[in-house]
Every structure is written in structure tokens, then in C-alpha cells.
Scaffold this active site. Structure first.
Site, short mmCIF file in Angstrom:
data_model
loop_
_atom_site.label_atom_id
_atom_site.label_comp_id
_atom_site.label_asym_id
_atom_site.label_seq_id
_atom_site.Cartn_x
_atom_site.Cartn_y
_atom_site.Cartn_z
N HIS A 81 -5.88 -1.04 -6.07
CA HIS A 81 -5.91 0.30 -6.67
C HIS A 81 -6.79 1.26 -5.87
O HIS A 81 -6.72 2.47 -6.07
CB HIS A 81 -6.31 0.24 -8.15
CG HIS A 81 -7.73 -0.07 -8.45
ND1 HIS A 81 -8.17 -1.33 -8.79
CD2 HIS A 81 -8.84 0.72 -8.50
CE1 HIS A 81 -9.46 -1.29 -9.04
NE2 HIS A 81 -9.89 -0.06 -8.88
N ASP A 218 -5.28 -7.75 -7.39
CA ASP A 218 -5.78 -6.42 -7.05
C ASP A 218 -6.55 -6.44 -5.72
O ASP A 218 -7.78 -6.35 -5.68
CB ASP A 218 -6.68 -5.92 -8.18
CG ASP A 218 -6.81 -4.40 -8.18
OD1 ASP A 218 -6.47 -3.78 -7.17
OD2 ASP A 218 -7.26 -3.85 -9.20
N SER A 656 -15.24 -1.18 -8.05
CA SER A 656 -13.90 -1.63 -7.67
C SER A 656 -13.86 -1.90 -6.17
O SER A 656 -14.23 -1.05 -5.36
CB SER A 656 -12.86 -0.57 -8.02
OG SER A 656 -12.70 -0.45 -9.40
#
Length: 720
Positions: A81, A218, A656
Site C-alpha cells: 500500500h 502487503d 507502514s
């Protein structure tokens, strides 16, 4: 050596710091060395303070996400992402890289990341508090204080950035009690190397976001490029891969429950030192309003892009971001509802005030600011509430026009006198923003979004609205939806800013050019300028008073917590932090009451795979799982390839893509999420519930080798 408040607080309280709470600054780690060693770290904690040595030298920021070097050729690992915007930017009808994934088998096949993409390599961190709040600045208040802090900051940054190719920023800690300057190499040539198909990297989509069990792969890869002499440079076919001084080595041994794990990255923001009034404003009004508005935005984008593949791709990254925060904020609200958080926060604050006022010397030092900070923040929050719909009522191109006109006005000043954010150092960011709009804007979508919010803004009383905005675009009392739509149709039709060439030309324009333009958005920006500049000055007057009072409030709080033997670490502020804990499940989940195991495996994918939408797993992946084609990546205990794991790590947005490391400092995966009922830890850390979610290295390598055939990348990372 000068001992800062931060250092003193940690020195006096290190014995009570929990391994699974705290986003520690690297320089604080020697003070929690006992906890690190007890948790299982095999490295010397002192070495973790050396930002240019291993492993810190391998950790980088993407300016919103975290990442790390994983090869000697500048290969960067991060979340899917986090590269999503670049995948979307390079996707077009007939070449849907989001759906199909992307793999460059050679350096020549790598694609330029979306405009503005950066890789920041931290080089230095220095305490500059006495240079930002010098003896003269300390005497000032209000806007004069803000201006002095900005002037001092710009002077330090300017001197630092004389080292070409570096980006320097001054960050406040503890509400502006302390300031640190961080120097980073700014790598501007960033290229997309690999991203698995959306059915891997975004498997489960928004349905599984913030949930457990999780089966999302991810991960994605960028590569950093520099000039042949190793300097930061703009994109060029002549550039070469950056050679980092350090890169992370991949772990050969897999994790198991109870193992030590730490995450190194750039968490965005936490709010654990906030006042009770800020908690009440946020959870009783701001977050509910945000959730409602975000839900409407998502519905409008879905409606306006239906059947238009190009429009869908242009808004894919924005939709993903909105969905993420929409669920995040709703999850926080659910955790807050019925909790005693506000009551506890209020009790703690009352105890702090009692401690301060219980001693004449403390009362003299802190008492007045404790009263003032609450009044000032109440004024700020009331103002923000009133203006909630104003910002979202701006057409995107009007916002662009306002920024361009402000830039033109600032550029007539000497660089050192310009407003921070509008100096020469910021021009590449403006240029990138102007260019990237091409692949993220559709007029019909933007107009529908603006109309939805403009209706609510226009329904406010005249006293509640902004007179300059009203005059510039033609808002008056009692306008119908048809009136507003006609107004928008006219102002959109009267502008050429949707054209990239026309938009770019304004970057070099002078103020006089703006004043004589007949472009509708440019005219509106010029008309609003003086009024909005006056409002900015008023905002800064309030901000300067808040900074002064808040810093002293935090000084009192640190002294109070230290007196109680409690650890004090600064809230996250997008600077490099370390958190450590262990791989661990939970005795129970959220609603179902079932225990959560520490790991998920690829065997959990087929039962979820529907072949469409968020659960459209690639056929090749499903075939490999069915055939149990796991190779050396199978876990002997789990009897399958581990996919994701839970850990007791203190992370938040910005983490992230952060590298997860084992006790030896080896790469074991990437942090990418937290569980829904624990994300309120941004405000209220819950030791029992808080769990971070990481994608397991073994799954990354299995997917790359057995499904995507990314053998060259695997070899480059030293994991054949």
C-alpha cells in the site's frame, strides 16, 4: 554533556518501561538496555543509536511510509500500500498493473515512481532546542513567537542544506518543549521494481483491513537511484542504483511465538499526552464528523467512477487512503464508546494540577500555563469545528490556484524571508504536485465531491461562513442545490487549470500575471488572498500562545510522571523510532471471543477466495497452495507457509513498511497494520489488547519464487 528533559526522564524511569510500550528515539535505547536484553535482543543497544551504522543505516523513510534497504544495489522493501500510488500512476486501461502486479526482471524495465516520490536516508539527529527557543524567542508570545521559531528553524535548515542533496527539518517534541533537527539524504530518482497483484498485496481489501486473522501480502519494492558520482539527482537514464552503506540481511530462521521482535521506522503521530478536552473534542465531534464525511466521499467516488476504468484507476489510491482512515477512525470510536478513557484522562489531569498547586514553587512555574492551555485549545477546537466544511468546499483546482498564487507572492521575497513551505527547497514538491494531478483528477468526480460539502457549508449562517470565500465564488444566503450546481459549473468551465501545460506554466508566473488573469480559479484565488492571509496571522497568534503554554504543560507533566517513577517517551512525530516486544497471539479476539493464534498461513487464503473483488486471489497462487508447493518456506509446526503474525509492538500510521527484525537484527518481515480494537492506542495504550500485524518474510519469498517467479530479486537479496 547537556542532559535534556527527555534524557533525564528516561534515565530516572528506565526500570519501569514496558517492552511492548514506547516508540523510543534511537538515542534513548541505552537507557532501556536492560529491557531490550531481557526481551531477547542479541545486539548491543548502544549500536542502535548510531544512525549511520547497522542496522539504523538501512532504515529509510518514504515521507509517509517507512522502508529499508535489503540489497547492496539500493533495493528498498516496503508495503504494497506504500507503493500503491506508483502502481496506480503507471496503470492505464489495457495495462492494469494494480490488478496484475508488476515485476521488472532487469534494471531497464523498472518504472519511475509517481512524481514526488522520495527515499530519505537519515544521517544526523541533533538537539537544537536552545537555538530554536533562544533567550530572545523565549520572551515572545503569539505570532511574534511563531515567527521567531520559524526564522530560527529556517536558518538552521538553510545551513544544513548547504550539503547538496540533503533535506533537513526541525521537529518539535513534547508539544514544542524540545526541538531536534534531522538531516536526511533525499533520493529523488525512485523506481518501481515489484508489486504483487492486488489479489495478493491488497487481499481482503477494506473488509479485512485492521482485522485478524489476516491474509494480506502487503509488500512491494522500490529502488533508489543516484548520479554516477553517488549524489542525489533527478530521474535520468544515466543514473545508477544507490549503494547503501548498510542493508538488512534476510533471516534464515523463521519466527515462532514468543520470539523477540523489533520494528524500526517512522511512526506518524500519537496523542498520548493530550489534554482531556482534546480527547472529548476528538471523540465526541471530530472523529464522528470525519467518519460521516469519509463515508459520503467514498460513495460519491464509487458512483461517479462506475463504468469508467480510467477514472477508477485515477482515484484508486485516494480511495484506498480514505478507506484506511475511515475504518481506523470508526474503530477508535467503537473502542472509545463505553470506555472509561475520558474519565481516566480527566482524573490524571486533575491529579497533575493538584501536584502542581500543592507546592508554591511548582504552582508559580506551571500553574498559569495549565489554566491557559485549556482555554487556548478550547478556542482552537471551536474554530476548527466551525470551519469543518470550508476546506472540503474548495474545488481541487481552486486549492491549486491558491497555492500557486501564494508561491508567486513568496518568490518575490528573499528566500530566507519566505514562509516555510514556499522556499526554493520546496519547488520540486510543487512541481511534482502539479504533475501528479494529471493521473489523480477527474472534473466530474471533483465537482460531485465539492457539491456535497458545499451544500452543508452554504447552509451555515452568514456569520459562520467565510466572507472572502463567499465573495470569491458567489455564495449567498438561501442558495438551493441547483443554484450551487450552476455556480460550480460556471467556475469549473472558466478555468484551464485542468490542462497540465497550462497548470505548469503558472509555477513561473509573477503576482501581476495572476491579477490580470481571467481564469476563474485564478481570479478566485487572488480575490481570497488578502482575507486568508489575515486569517493566517490570527491563527498564528493563537498557535504561538498555545505553543508556549503547551510546552510548559508538558514540562510539568514530565516532572510529575518522573516523580511517580513512570517512563516518558515523546509522542510519535514522523521521526525515526524503535519499538520492541515479542511475537504473541491473544487469549481472545474481539466480538467472537475466540483466541487468536500468533500466525496465519497460506491455507487461509482459499476459503476466503471468491474470485472477484477484494478476495480475488491469483489463480497461480491458489494452484500452488492446492498442490502444497511450499518448498523450503514451509513451517514444520504450522505445516504451511506462514503468512502474517501478531506482535506486541507499539506502532501507528507511518510505520507502514517498517522493517521487522529478529534478535540478531535480521529482516523477518514488514509491519503493515494493527488490530481494530487496539488502534485507539494512538491515544490510550492498552497493553493487553495492542497487537501489530506483520507480513512474514517466508510468505514474501514463497510468493515471489513460487508464484511471481521473481528469482532475480530473491538472489539479489541473498536468499536463493
Amino acid at each position: 554533556m547537556k542532559k535534556t528533559l527527555l534524557t533525564l526522564a528516561v534515565l530516572s524511569t528506565a526500570s519501569v518501561a514496558y517492552a511492548d510500550e514506547g516508540m523510543w528515539m534511537p538515542q534513548q535505547l541505552p537507557q532501556v538496555a536492560k529491557q531490550l536484553k531481557a526481551a531477547g535482543l542479541q545486539l548491543d543497544p548502544k549500536n542502535l543509536t548510531k544512525l549511520t551504522e547497522f542496522p539504523m543505516g538501512a532504515i529509510v523513510s518514504l515521507g509517509g511510509c517507512s522502508a529499508s534497504f535489503v540489497s547492496p544495489q539500493g533495493l528498498v522493501a516496503t508495503n504494497h500500500h506504500c507503493v500503491y500510488g506508483s502502481v496506480a500512476y503507471n496503470s492505464k486501461p489495457g495495462r492494469d498493473l494494480l490488478a496484475n502486479g508488476f515485476l521488472a526482471n532487469t534494471l531497464e524495465e523498472e518504472l519511475p515512481a509517481q512524481p514526488g516520490s522520495r527515499i530519505f536516508v537519515t544521517k544526523e539527529v541533533n538537539n537544537v532546542t536552545d537555538k530554536i527557543i533562544d533567550k530572545d524567542t523565549a520572551k515572545l508570545t503569539g505570532k511574534k513567537r511563531v515567527d521567531a521559531i520559524e526564522k530560527n528553524s529556517k536558518a538552521l535548515v538553510s545551513a544544513c542544506e548547504k550539503d547538496e542533496g540533503h533535506r533537513c527539518n526541525v521537529y518539535p517534541y513534547y508539544g514544542g518543549l524540545e526541538f531536534y533537527m534531522i538531516k536526511q539524504m533525499e533520493i529523488r530518482d525512485v523506481r518501481l521494481v515489484h508489486a504483487p497483484a492486488e489479489g495478493v498485496g491488497k487481499f481482503g481489501g477494506d473488509t479485512d483491513n485492521w482485522m485478524w486473522p489476516r491474509h494480506t501480502g502487503d509488500y512491494g519494492f522500490y529502488r533508489a537511484y543516484v548520479s554516477k558520482d553517488g549524489k542525489a539527482a533527478d530521474y535520468s537514464k544515466d543514473n545508477v542504483p544507490y549503494v547503501p552503506k548498510h542493508f538488512l540481511k534476510l533471516a534464515k530462521d523463521g519466527l515462532k511465538e514468543g520470539d523477540f521482535v523489533m520494528v524500526l521506522g517512522y511512526p506518524g503521530r500519537t496523542n498520548r499526552h493530550r489534554l482531556p478536552s482534546e480527547v472529548a473534542y476528538t471523540f465526541d465531534w471530530n472523529y464522528p464528523a470525519f467518519v460521516k464525511s469519509s463515508g459520503e466521499t467514498l460513495a460519491i467516488i464509487a458512483k461517479e467512477t462506475a463504468g469508467n476504468d480510467d477514472a477508477r484507476l485515477k482515484y484508486a489510491s485516494q480511495v484506498a487512503g480514505i478507506n484506511n482512515y475511515y475504518k481506523n477512525r470508526q474503530g477508535m470510536l467503537d473502542s472509545y464508546a463505553g470506555s472509561d478513557f475520558l474519565a481516566r484522562k480527566t482524573k490524571e489531569h486533575e491529579e497533575l494540577k493538584a501536584w502542581v498547586n500543592g507546592n508554591p514553587e511548582r504552582a508559580k512555574q506551571f500553574g498559569e500555563d495549565l489554566v491557559q492551555v485549556e482555554k487556548l485549545i478550547a478556542a482552537r477546537d471551536a474554530q476548527s469545528k466551525q470551519e469543518f466544511y470550508l476546506g472540503s468546499s474548495f474545488p481541487r483546482l481552486l486549492g491549486t490556484a491558491r497555492t500557486l498564487y501564494r508561491l508567486a507572492n513568496e518568490r518575490v521575497k528573499p528566500d530566507a524571508e519566505r514562509k516555510a513551505g514556499f522556499q526554493e527547497r520546496d519547488l520540486p514538491r510543487f512541481k511534482a504536485g502539479v504533475e501528479s494531478l494529471e493521473r489523480s483528477y477527474v472534473e466530474s468526480v471533483d465537482k460531485a465531491l465539492v457539491l456535497n460539502n458545499l451544500k452543508k457549508y452554504a447552509a451555515q449562517s452568514k456569520a459562520e461562513r467565510n466572507a472572502d470565500f463567499d465573495a470569491a465564488i458567489g455564495i449567498s444566503d438561501n442558495m438551493s442545490e441547483a443554484d450551487l450546481k450552476a455556480l460550480l459549473d460556471k467556475i469549473y468551465a472558466g478555468s484551464k487549470l485542468a490542462d497540465k501545460a497550462a497548470r505548469t506554466a503558472w509555477l513561473a508566473a509573477k503576482p501581476a500575471d495572476f491579477k490580470t488573469s481571467d481564469d476563474s480559479f485564478i481570479k478566485a484565488a487572488v480575490a481570497m488572498y488578502d482575507g486568508f492571509m489575515k486569517r493566517e496571522a490570527e491563527d498564528e497568534e493563537l498557535a504561538g500562545k498555545i505553543q508556549q503554554a503547551y510546552a510548559n504543560y508538558m514540562k510539568a507533566k514530565i516532572a510529575y510522571m518522573t516523580s511517580k517513577g513512570q517512563a516518558v517517551y515523546p509522542d510519535a512525530n514522523s521521526t525515526l523510532r524503535v519499538t520492541f516486544g515479542k511475537v504473541a497471539g491473544r487469549d481472545h479476539g474481539t466480538a467472537d471471543g475466540l483466541a487468536w493464534s500468533a500466525f496465519t498461513t497460506v491455507n487461509g487464503i482459499p476459503p476466503k477466495a471468491t474470485g472477484k473483488g477484494e478476495f480475488n486471489a491469483p489463480a497461480a497462487q491458489l494452484a500452488a497452495i492446492k498442490a502444497k508447493d511450499f518448498g523450503k518456506y514451509v513451517d514444520p509446526h504450522l505445516k504451511a507457509v506462514p503468512l502474517a503474525y501478531l506482535a506486541t509492538l507499539d506502532i501507528t500510521g507511518g510505520n507502514s513498511g517498517s522493517a521487522a527484525l529478529n534478535a540478531k537484527g535480521e529482516f523477518i518481515g514488514l509491519a503493515f497494520d494493527g488490530t481494530l480494537d487496539s488502534i485507539i492506542s494512538d491515544w490510550d495504550f492498552n497493553k493487553a489488547k495492542t497487537r501489530s500485524i506483520q507480513v512474514d518474510l517466508r510468505y514474501m519469498l514463497w510468493q515471489m519464487k513460487h508464484v511471481d517467479k521473481a528469482d532475480k530479486l530473491i538472489k539479489e537479496m541473498g536468499a536463493e
